[in-house]
Design a protein around this motif. Structure first.
Motif, PDB file in Angstrom:
ATOM      1  N   CYS A  65       0.841  -1.198   0.000  1.00 40.68           N
ATOM      2  CA  CYS A  65       0.000   0.000   0.000  1.00 40.68           C
ATOM      3  C   CYS A  65       0.880   1.253   0.000  1.00 40.68           C
ATOM      4  O   CYS A  65       2.078   1.189   0.259  1.00 40.68           O
TER       5      CYS A  65
ATOM      6  N   ARG B 212      -4.809   2.711  -3.096  1.00 38.41           N
ATOM      7  CA  ARG B 212      -4.258   1.957  -1.972  1.00 38.41           C
ATOM      8  C   ARG B 212      -3.646   2.903  -0.939  1.00 38.41           C
ATOM      9  O   ARG B 212      -2.447   2.875  -0.678  1.00 38.41           O
TER      10      ARG B 212
ATOM     11  N   TYR C 269      -7.475   1.897   2.499  1.00 30.72           N
ATOM     12  CA  TYR C 269      -7.314   0.586   1.863  1.00 30.72           C
ATOM     13  C   TYR C 269      -6.469  -0.318   2.745  1.00 30.72           C
ATOM     14  O   TYR C 269      -6.812  -1.502   2.963  1.00 30.72           O
TER      15      TYR C 269
ATOM     16  N   ARG D  51      -7.797  -3.671   4.430  1.00 24.38           N
ATOM     17  CA  ARG D  51      -7.121  -4.909   4.027  1.00 24.38           C
ATOM     18  C   ARG D  51      -6.680  -5.705   5.254  1.00 24.38           C
ATOM     19  O   ARG D  51      -6.882  -6.914   5.335  1.00 24.38           O
TER      20      ARG D  51
END
Length: 373
Positions: free
Chosen positions: A99, A105, A109, A113
Motif C-alpha cells: 500500500c 491503496r 485501503y 485490508r
C-alpha cells in the motif's frame, strides 16, 4: 522508435502535479507563463539539457520532527511525467498487500485490508491470533539508490526514460538547497534521520512522488520474500510499516528471523524498538487506525491532535482542518470523536452536518442533503 515524451504527456503531468500544489508559490510562478514554461521544459527534456533545480528543506514537527524536501514545481512535473510512463509496469508486479503511492491503496485501503485479514485469521474474532508489527529503521535516509537502480533498469528498456529515471534517482538535492526554519528547529531532527547526514548514494528526499515510488520498487523484494519464501498468508505493508498474522507466536518469530536475514541485501534493517509480537485481541495499530474486535478506531493520539489543532489553527484554516479529521473518522467507529470535532468546529463559528460528517461556513448553503446542526 522515438520513445521521448510528447507535449500532451507533459501537459497531463502538469495537471496531475497541480492537483494538490496549485496554491504554492512555485506553482503560481510557473502558471504565470504556463504555455512558455511548459514549452521550454519540453524542449529541455528533448535536447537533454534538463537538470533538477533548487530544493527547499524544512522541518515538520507532527507527529515527530523530520526533514521534508520540496522540489520546484517544474521538477515535480517531471516526476509525474516519469511516474505516468513507467509506474504501471512496476505496479502490475506488486502484491495486493503493498500500500501507499499506488492508486486506490491509501491508508483506508491498508486498514480495511488488514481488518479483512484479521477476520480471516481469527475466524471473525472467534479464535485467538497473534500479530507481528515492525517498521524499517530510518527508512528513507537508509535507502541505497544503487540497489533501487538495479530494479528500475530491469523494467525500463527505453533509453530516454531510463536516463530520466537515473537523473531523478541520483540527483542529490543537498547540492542546491534552500534551508528554511531556525537552526534550533533543524536540530530537533536526530542526525541519523537527516538526509543532510546521509552517506553518498544513500537517502531519498521525503516529500517527492518519485521517492515514494522508488521506495515501493525497492520494497517489492521484501513483499515477494514474505509471500513466497516466508509463505505468510496474512501480510500487509504500508510504506515501511509491516504486519504479519498467525495463530502461532513461534511461527511469527521464525518469520521475523527470515525477514531480518533478507533485509541486509536491500541495505535496510528493522527498528528493534518498534518490533512487537502481541495478541490480536489487544488491537493492531496500523495506517492511522486501530483494529479491535468488531470495530475500527482512530488512534487516540490523532484525536487529541485534532482537538488541539481545532483550538489553535488560524480562523481561515479551521474549516479545512475540521473536514480533514471528520473525513478520517467517518471511516471508523468514531461517532463520539466526530462529535467532539464538531463541537470544536461550532466554537470556531462553523455549522456541522447532523451526522458529524462535514463542516460548513456559517451562512453557506450545504452541499449535501443532510440537515445542519
Amino acid at each position: 522508435m522515438d520513445t521521448s515524451p510528447t507535449f500532451p504527456e507533459l501537459v497531463q503531468a502538469y495537471f496531475d502535479c497541480r492537483r494538490h500544489k496549485r496554491t504554492t508559490d512555485s506553482a503560481l510562478r510557473f502558471e504565470q507563463r504556463l504555455e512558455q514554461n511548459l514549452s521550454a521544459l519540453h524542449e529541455q527534456l528533448l535536447d537533454g539539457s534538463y537538470r533538477p533545480g533548487k530544493s527547499i528543506c524544512f522541518v515538520i514537527t507532527r507527529p515527530k520532527p523530520r526533514e521534508v524536501w520540496a522540489a520546484q514545481f517544474r521538477d515535480r512535473i517531471v516526476h509525474h511525467l516519469l511516474y505516468n510512463r513507467i509506474a504501471a509496469r512496476f505496479q502490475a508486479r506488486f502484491i495486493a498487500d503493498s500500500c501507499a503511492c499506488i492508486p486506490g491503496r491509501g491508508t483506508l485501503y491498508a486498514a480495511k485490508r488488514l481488518e479483512a485479514k484479521i477476520r480471516s485469521q481469527t475466524q471473525n474474532w472467534s479464535r485467538a491470533g497473534y500479530f507481528l508489527k515492525a517498521d524499517l529503521a530510518n527508512f528513507f535516509v537508509s535507502i541505497d539508490k544503487r540497489l533501487v537502480w538495479f530494479r528500475l533498469a530491469e523494467l525500463i528498456p527505453e533509453d530516454w526514460w531510463r536516463n530520466l529515471a537515473a537523473l531523478i534517482l541520483f540527483h542529490d538535492p543537498r547540492e542546491n538547497v534552500e534551508v528554511r526554519g531556525s537552526k534550533a528547529l533543524l536540530k530537533t531532527v536526530p542526525r541519523h534521520k537527516r538526509l543532510m547526514e546521509a552517506p553518498e548514494y544513500h537517502g531519498l528526499p521525503i516529500g517527492n512522488l518519485s521517492s515514494q515510488f522508488f521506495a515501493n520498487v525497492l520494497l517489492d523484494s521484501l513483499d515477494q520474500h514474505v509471500k513466497h519464501h516466508v509463505r505468510a498468508r496474512h501480510y500487509v505493508r504500508y510504506v515501511d510499516d509491516i504486519v504479519l498474522l498467525s495463530e502461532s507466536p513461534g511461527w511469527l518469530l521464525g518469520a521475523l528471523d527470515s525477514i531480518e536475514r533478507h533485509l541486509p541485501g536491500l541495505g535496510l534493517a528493522l527498528n528493534p524498538r518498534k518490533t512487537v509480537i502481541q495478541p490480536i485481541a489487544r488491537g493492531v495499530d496500523f495506517a492511522g487506525y486501530v483494529i479491535k474486535p468488531w470495530r475500527r478506531e482512530v488512534r487516540r493520539r490523532s484525536v487529541r491532535t485534532a482537538l488541539a489543532r481545532m483550538e489553535t489553527v488560524p480562523p481561515e484554516q479551521t474549516l479545512a482542518t475540521a473536514n480533514s479529521y471528520m473525513g478520517l473518522m467517518r471511516h471508523a467507529s468514531a461517532r463520539n470523536d466526530r462529535a467532539r470535532i464538531a463541537n470544536a468546529a461550532r466554537r470556531r463559528g462553523h455549522c456541522v452536518a447532523t451526522h458529524f460528517t462535514k463542516a460548513y461556513k456559517r451562512g453557506h448553503p450545504a452541499q449535501s442533503r443532510e440537515d445542519l446542526a
